[in-house]
Scaffold this active site. Structure first.
Site, short mmCIF file in Angstrom:
data_model
loop_
_atom_site.label_atom_id
_atom_site.label_comp_id
_atom_site.label_asym_id
_atom_site.label_seq_id
_atom_site.Cartn_x
_atom_site.Cartn_y
_atom_site.Cartn_z
N HIS A 19 0.89 -1.31 -0.07
CA HIS A 19 0.04 -0.08 0.04
C HIS A 19 1.00 1.15 0.05
CE1 HIS A 19 -3.93 -2.31 0.65
NE2 HIS A 19 -3.01 -3.01 1.32
N ASP A 131 -6.15 5.47 1.75
CA ASP A 131 -6.21 4.26 0.96
C ASP A 131 -7.74 3.55 1.08
OD1 ASP A 131 -4.38 1.39 0.48
OD2 ASP A 131 -5.98 1.11 1.98
#
Length: 497
Positions: A19, A131
Site C-alpha cells: 500500500h 487508502d
C-alpha cells in the site's frame, strides 16, 4: 489573474509495504505534474513492519532534489495503548487499529495547518488522499473542512463489484455470504460484461466475519470527492464506464501506476543475489523462460510445491521460480510475511534441483520488475495481484493464473474470461491466510498444460498482451487517456479547496 497558490495533500496509506509503495508512486505522479503541489505522507504501520523506515530512507537518497523537498514522511509508529489481544479476526483487528490512530493523525494535521498559517507563502491544505482501508480518516478530513480523495490500488472491475455488493446488501438485504457454499452461482455485476461466478468472489466478501468490514469501507467510499483508480480506459473500458454513472464519486483512471525505479533497492534485497539472477537470465534465449512468483504475501504448502515441481520437470521448459516459505497464521497485528527456505530441497521432490540444474533456478525473494523486464522471460505464472498484472502488461509478458487469496480470483477471472489477456491454470484455487481450505492441490498435469499454453510463441493471448502493452505505455504519455485524467484530477484538486 490571481496568482496560483500552493496546495498540500495529506496521504494516508494503509499499513503494508504494498500500500505504501503504491501511494508513494501516486504521490510522485501528482508532484511531477504540478510544481505547486506538496505531499505529507502519514505512515500508519504495524509493529512487525520494520522495512518501512529503510524504504523511506532509500527514497530520500534516490529521489530528485526538487521532488524530495515537496514530499515529507511522518511515521506514527506508536500504538497508543491499543490492545488487540482480545481479537482474532484479522479484518476487524486492522480496522480497529487504523481507527485507533485517528487522534494521532488529527494532531499531526492540526500542527501542519498551524505551522503553515504563520509562515507566509506556505501551502494550503487541499485535501486528504486515503487508502481503500482508511475510510475512517474521512472524519478527520471533514473536521478540517478538506475534501477526501481515494487512491484505489485494485482494478476498476473490483471497485464496481464492491459497490454492487454494498448496494445489494443495503437496498435489498441480499448478503454475499450466501455464496460461500454455492460456488456455481453467478452474479450480473455492472462492471463486468460476463456473469461473475461466485467462485471468483474474494474470500473476505463471502466470509461472515469479514464481509461487514469491507462493505462498511465501501459505504464510506461513496462519501469521497473522487477516486483515483490504478487502471486505464483502454484496459478496463467497460468497468470504468460503468462507474461513471453520475451517482458514484468521480473516477479518475490514472494507471498504470507502477514502481519501475530499480535504483531504489535496499541492501537486504541486493544481498539476495539479484545480480546472479539477472546474469543467469542473460545466458538464456529470448522469451524462453517461464517465471513463477506469487507476490510479497504469497506462498504455497508443500504438497502444492511438489506438484509445480513435477510440472516444471516434465514440461522441459526453462524456468525461474520464486519459492517462499509459508508464514505463521495471522494472529492479531503480528503475522509474518512469507520467508525464505534455507534449503529448498526440503520441500522439493528429491533430486529435482539436480535434474533441472541446466535449465532452471529456484530462488527466494525475486526482483520482479527486473525479471519481467528481461528479454529472456516469456511467461509469468502469477497469483494475479493487480500490481503484478499491470507490471506484466507493461512489459508485454503473458500470465498464467494461479490466484491465492484477496481479490486475486476476481482479477484472474477478468484477465482470462473477460479480457482474454491471460491463460488459465486455475481460477478458483485458494491458499494462504484467511482461507479455511488451504489444502487444495492443483495437479501437475493441469499446471503443465497451462504453462505449455502460456509459452506458445504466436498465441492469440501473447499477441493481445503485446498490443495492450503498447497501449498501456501510450496512455501515460502526453495526450494519452491516463495523462489527461491525471490533468483533470489536478485541476479539480485546486478547484475544490
Amino acid at each position: 489573474m490571481a496568482e496560483k497558490s500552493s496546495a498540500q495533500l495529506i496521504f494516508i496509506p494503509s499499513p503494508g509495504m504494498g500500500h505504501l509503495v503504491a501511494a508513494v508512486e501516486m504521490a510522485n505522479l501528482l508532484l511531477d505534474r504540478d510544481d505547486y503541489l506538496s505531499v505529507t505522507m502519514i505512515l500508519i504501520r504495524l509493529p512487525s513492519q520494520l522495512d518501512v523506515s529503510a524504504y523511506v530512507d532509500n527514497l530520500s537518497v534516490s529521489a530528485p532534489t526538487d521532488m524530495s523537498e515537496r514530499i515529507e514522511f511522518i511515521d506514527l509508529f506508536k500504538l497508543d495503548g491499543y490492545d488487540s489481544s482480545a481479537e482474532t479476526n484479522p479484518g476487524f483487528v486492522k480496522t480497529l487499529f487504523i481507527e485507533s490512530q485517528k487522534a494521532q493523525v488529527r494532531n499531526v494535521v492540526a500542527e501542519i495547518v498551524r505551522s503553515n498559517s504563520v509562515r507566509p507563502g506556505s501551502p494550503r491544505l487541499a485535501g486528504f488522499v486515503i487508502d481503500m482501508f482508511c475510510t475512517t480518516m474521512i472524519d478527520v478530513a471533514n473536521e478540517f473542512g478538506a475534501p477526501t480523495y481515494m487512491f484505489y490500488a485494485s482494478s476498476a472491475a473490483f471497485l464496481g463489484l464492491m459497490f454492487f455488493l454494498q448496494s445489494r446488501k443495503d437496498e435489498h438485504d441480499m448478503d454475499a455470504t450466501e455464496f460461500k457454499n454455492d460456488p456455481d452461482a453467478e452474479l450480473a455485476v455492472p462492471s463486468f460484461h460476463l456473469p461473475v461466478p461466485a467462485s471468483a468472489l474474494p474470500y473476505l466478501v463471502v466470509e461472515k466475519s469479514c464481509a461487514p468490514f469491507l462493505l462498511q469501507h465501501t459505504r464510506r467510499t461513496r462519501e469521497v470527492k473522487g477516486i483515483m483508480v490504478n487502471s486505464f480506459q483502454e484496459l478496463e473500458s467497460h468497468a470504468i464506464t460503468s462507474l461513471c454513472d453520475g451517482v458514484l464519486p468521480k473516477v479518475y483512471p490514472v494507471g498504470p501506476v507502477l514502481n519501475l525505479n530499480r535504483d531504489c533497492i535496499s541492501s537486504r534485497m541486493l544481498s539476495s543475489g539479484t545480480h546472479l539472477i539477472l546474469k543467469w537470465l542473460d545466458d538464456q534465449p529470448n522469451s524462453s523462460v517461464v517465471f513463477l512468483c506469487f507476490g510479497s504475501m504469497g506462498s504455497l504448502h508443500e504438497d502444492q510445491v511438489k506438484e509445480i515441481a513435477y510440472a516444471l520437470e516434465h514440461c522441459g521448459l526453462r524456468f525461474l521460480w520464486s519459492l517462499r516459505r509459508p508464514p505463521q497464521k495471522a494472529k492479531n497485528l503480528t503475522y509474518e510475511s512469507p520467508g525464505v527456505y534455507e534449503n529448498p530441497r526440503e520441500v522439493l521432490p528429491e533430486g529435482f534441483i539436480d535434474r533441472t540444474a541446466e535449465r532452471g533456478r529456484v530462488i527466494g525473494w525475486a526482483p520482479q520488475v527486473d525479471i519481467l523486464s528481461h528479454p529472456a522471460i516469456g511467461g509469468f505464472v502469477s497469483h494475479c495481484g493487480w500490481n503484478s498484472i499491470l507490471e506484466s502488461l507493461w512489459f508485454g509478458v503473458p500470465i498464467a493464473t494461479l490466484p491465492l487469496h484477496a481479490e486475486q480470483h476476481l482479477n484472474a477471472f477478468e484477465m482470462v474470461k473477460e479480457l482474454g489477456l491471460s491463460v488459465e491454470i486455475k481460477l478458483d484455487y485458494k491458499s494462504g491466510f484467511y482461507c479455511d481450505n488451504d489444502r487444495t492441490v492443483v495437479g501437475a498435469q493441469e499446471i503443465e498444460e497451462g504453462i505449455l499454453r502460456l509459452m506458445v510463441h504466436d498465441s492469440d493471448v501473447r499477441k493481445r498482451v503485446k498490443e495492450m502493452s503498447e497501449k498501456g505505455r501510450k496512455v501515460v504519455m502526453e495526450g494519452g487517456s491516463s495523462y489527461s485524467s491525471l490533468g483533470h484530477l489536478v485541476n479539480d484538486l485546486f478547484n475544490n479547496f
